[in-house]
Design an enzyme around this catalytic site. Structure first.
Site, mmCIF file in Angstrom:
data_model
loop_
_atom_site.group_PDB
_atom_site.id
_atom_site.type_symbol
_atom_site.label_atom_id
_atom_site.label_comp_id
_atom_site.label_asym_id
_atom_site.label_seq_id
_atom_site.Cartn_x
_atom_site.Cartn_y
_atom_site.Cartn_z
ATOM 1 N N ASN A 14 -11.745 -0.718 1.505
ATOM 2 C CA ASN A 14 -12.031 0.227 0.758
ATOM 3 C C ASN A 14 -12.833 0.113 -1.074
ATOM 4 O O ASN A 14 -12.943 0.849 -2.211
ATOM 5 C CB ASN A 14 -11.096 1.728 0.557
ATOM 6 C CG ASN A 14 -10.587 1.726 1.586
ATOM 7 O OD1 ASN A 14 -11.640 2.188 2.425
ATOM 8 N ND2 ASN A 14 -9.501 1.411 2.507
ATOM 9 N N PHE A 49 -7.514 1.494 -3.803
ATOM 10 C CA PHE A 49 -6.801 0.992 -5.088
ATOM 11 C C PHE A 49 -6.259 1.314 -5.827
ATOM 12 O O PHE A 49 -6.478 1.158 -7.088
ATOM 13 C CB PHE A 49 -7.426 0.069 -5.494
ATOM 14 C CG PHE A 49 -7.520 -1.539 -4.860
ATOM 15 C CD1 PHE A 49 -6.709 -1.374 -3.124
ATOM 16 C CD2 PHE A 49 -8.535 -2.540 -4.717
ATOM 17 C CE1 PHE A 49 -6.708 -2.968 -2.581
ATOM 18 C CE2 PHE A 49 -8.590 -3.587 -4.535
ATOM 19 C CZ PHE A 49 -7.751 -4.043 -2.275
ATOM 20 N N GLY A 66 1.180 -1.588 0.017
ATOM 21 C CA GLY A 66 0.184 -0.126 0.638
ATOM 22 C C GLY A 66 0.652 1.435 -0.191
ATOM 23 O O GLY A 66 0.336 2.981 -0.218
ATOM 24 N N ASN A 94 -5.189 -7.041 7.657
ATOM 25 C CA ASN A 94 -5.332 -4.822 6.667
ATOM 26 C C ASN A 94 -5.571 -4.139 7.851
ATOM 27 O O ASN A 94 -5.654 -5.115 8.612
ATOM 28 C CB ASN A 94 -5.643 -5.469 5.823
ATOM 29 C CG ASN A 94 -5.816 -4.663 4.595
ATOM 30 O OD1 ASN A 94 -6.028 -3.591 4.850
ATOM 31 N ND2 ASN A 94 -5.946 -5.012 3.394
ATOM 32 N N THR A 95 -6.295 -3.505 7.311
ATOM 33 C CA THR A 95 -7.486 -2.538 8.249
ATOM 34 C C THR A 95 -8.065 -2.980 8.661
ATOM 35 O O THR A 95 -9.245 -3.143 8.330
ATOM 36 C CB THR A 95 -7.025 -1.415 7.578
ATOM 37 O OG1 THR A 95 -7.881 -1.622 6.542
ATOM 38 C CG2 THR A 95 -5.919 -0.040 7.402
HETATM 39 C C1 LIG Z 1 -2.194 4.560 2.696
HETATM 40 C C2 LIG Z 1 -2.617 3.014 3.421
HETATM 41 C C3 LIG Z 1 -3.442 2.286 1.866
HETATM 42 C C4 LIG Z 1 -2.389 0.935 2.225
HETATM 43 N N1 LIG Z 1 -3.101 0.085 0.557
HETATM 44 C C5 LIG Z 1 -3.219 -1.509 1.317
HETATM 45 C C6 LIG Z 1 -2.858 -2.302 -0.215
HETATM 46 O O1 LIG Z 1 -2.956 -1.505 -1.326
HETATM 47 N N2 LIG Z 1 -2.949 -3.451 0.133
HETATM 48 C C7 LIG Z 1 -3.396 -3.845 1.376
HETATM 49 O O2 LIG Z 1 -2.722 -5.436 1.220
HETATM 50 N N3 LIG Z 1 -3.072 -3.150 2.516
HETATM 51 C C8 LIG Z 1 -2.941 -1.792 2.283
HETATM 52 N N4 LIG Z 1 -2.713 -1.216 3.604
HETATM 53 C C9 LIG Z 1 -3.056 -1.973 4.166
HETATM 54 C C10 LIG Z 1 -1.227 -2.425 5.856
HETATM 55 O O3 LIG Z 1 -0.703 -3.240 4.798
HETATM 56 C C11 LIG Z 1 -0.914 -2.788 6.560
HETATM 57 O O4 LIG Z 1 -2.001 -3.970 6.820
HETATM 58 C C12 LIG Z 1 -2.642 -2.130 7.509
HETATM 59 O O5 LIG Z 1 -2.095 -0.457 7.586
HETATM 60 C C13 LIG Z 1 -2.015 -2.630 9.143
HETATM 61 O O6 LIG Z 1 -0.550 -2.876 9.437
HETATM 62 P P1 LIG Z 1 -0.169 -0.760 10.502
HETATM 63 O O7 LIG Z 1 -0.745 -0.434 11.516
HETATM 64 O O8 LIG Z 1 1.322 -1.072 10.235
HETATM 65 O O9 LIG Z 1 0.064 0.111 9.490
HETATM 66 C C14 LIG Z 1 -2.487 -0.079 3.382
HETATM 67 C C15 LIG Z 1 -2.235 0.652 4.358
HETATM 68 C C16 LIG Z 1 -2.264 2.230 4.773
HETATM 69 C C17 LIG Z 1 -2.577 3.276 6.099
#
Ligand SMILES: Cc1cc2nc3c(=O)[nH]c(=O)nc-3n(C[C@H](O)[C@H](O)[C@H](O)COP(=O)(O)O)c2cc1C
Length: 292
Positions: A128, A66, A14, A197-198
């Protein structure tokens, strides 16, 4: 996964959605980088603003949706990556592809990235893209993983190389879904599970003026929820399928919680945004004290 990692700290997907920063990112010390999510065709993602910092909480809410340069440009970019860097490529579906044809987009992605990825992640957990997370439910997940399994068999026959497949899941799932995911991951020979993921919940940030912004919440408020999923998966899978722990890692101690819960690798995103590259070394140092 059949791979040997220089260290267990990876960049979560991401951040480098276009696949053009792997050389620089790996020089910062990451043991592996996950690029994408990439969709088959280019698409702009959601209108801006679509990313919000909740600084007091070490958190981010994003609804990027995406944004992607599409497979063709993405693969041209990735081709410039130095050899020897472990690259995961995370694939998703276009917003315009109906859910009934979602599997086609994943098959297109798998075929396209197969040769140049060290592993491929199936992203069924972004909040999303409308209804995407429904692909985590029993029948839908069964059909998706079955199709990907058969496609991978063909690709490993034709190329002579079996590339690892990782499934990335959401934190907002119950015990039944975790059991189902573990069962189907075994059945279809999945090589790793990325958790998580989030989250669509807002636990711990309810009072923040930005908490009502739609999107996925990441960072410290997500930490315990994702650790619980890692632990539940580990209880189901033990050492059969490795788990990549992701969510709210912002210091060495929070990374150790993920390893303690059973994760074999970790990935960081939000913690990396707030703390910068020193976080990578901090985790590696603590990890080598404990586990080497
Ligand atoms: C701005 C942003 C964009 C993200 N885009 C993706 C993505 O395209 N694909 C994906 O699998 N996870 C995406 N994530 C999720 C992260 O890979 C991760 O799973 C999630 O943020 C939890 O980890 P963290 O608390 O260290 O941020 C995104 C997260 C953020 C903050």
């Amino acid at each position: 996964m059949g791979l040997e990692f220089p260290n267990p700290v990876g960049l979560a997907p991401g951040l480098d959605k276009q696949g053009n920063a792997a050389n620089m990112l790996s020089r910062l010390g990451f043991g592996f980088v996950e690029l994408g999510t990439v969709t088959p065709l280019p698409q702009p993602g959601n209108p801006r603003p679509r990313i919000f910092r909740l600084r007091q909480h070490n958190a981010i809410i994003n609804r990027m949706g995406f944004n992607s340069v599409g497979l063709e440009k993405f693969l041209n970019n990735v081709a410039k990556t130095r050899p020897g860097i472990i690259k995961g490529i995370n694939i998703g579906k276009n917003a315009a592809t109906p859910m009934a044809r979602a599997i086609d987009d994943y098959l297109i992605g798998l075929r396209a990235v197969y040769q140049c990825a060290e592993y491929i992640t199936i992203n069924v957990s972004s909040p999303n893209t409308k209804n995407l997370r429904e692909l985590q439910n029993d029948d839908a997940l069964n059909e998706l993983l079955k199709a990907l399994h058969h496609q991978r068999l063909k690709l490993s026959d034709s190329t002579g190389v079996k590339k690892p497949l990782v499934l990335k899941i959401a934190p907002d799932i119950d015990a039944h879904q975790i059991t189902t995911i573990a069962k189907l991951a075994r059945r279809y020979d999945i090589d790793g599970i990325a958790a998580t993921n989030t989250t669509i919940t807002r636990d711990g940030v309810e009072q923040h003026p930005l908490s009502a912004e739609p999107g996925g919440l990441s960072g410290t408020p997500l930490r315990d929820k994702s650790t619980a999923v890692v632990q539940a998966l580990y209880r189901n899978l033990e050492n059969e399928i490795p788990v990549i722990g992701i969510g709210g890692i912002d210091d060495a101690a929070s990374a150790m919680e993920k390893f303690q819960a059973g994760a074999k690798l970790v990935q960081i995103y939000t913690g990396f945004i707030y703390r910068g590259p020193e976080l990578i070394q901090e985790i590696i140092t603590e990890y080598s004290h404990r586990y080497r």
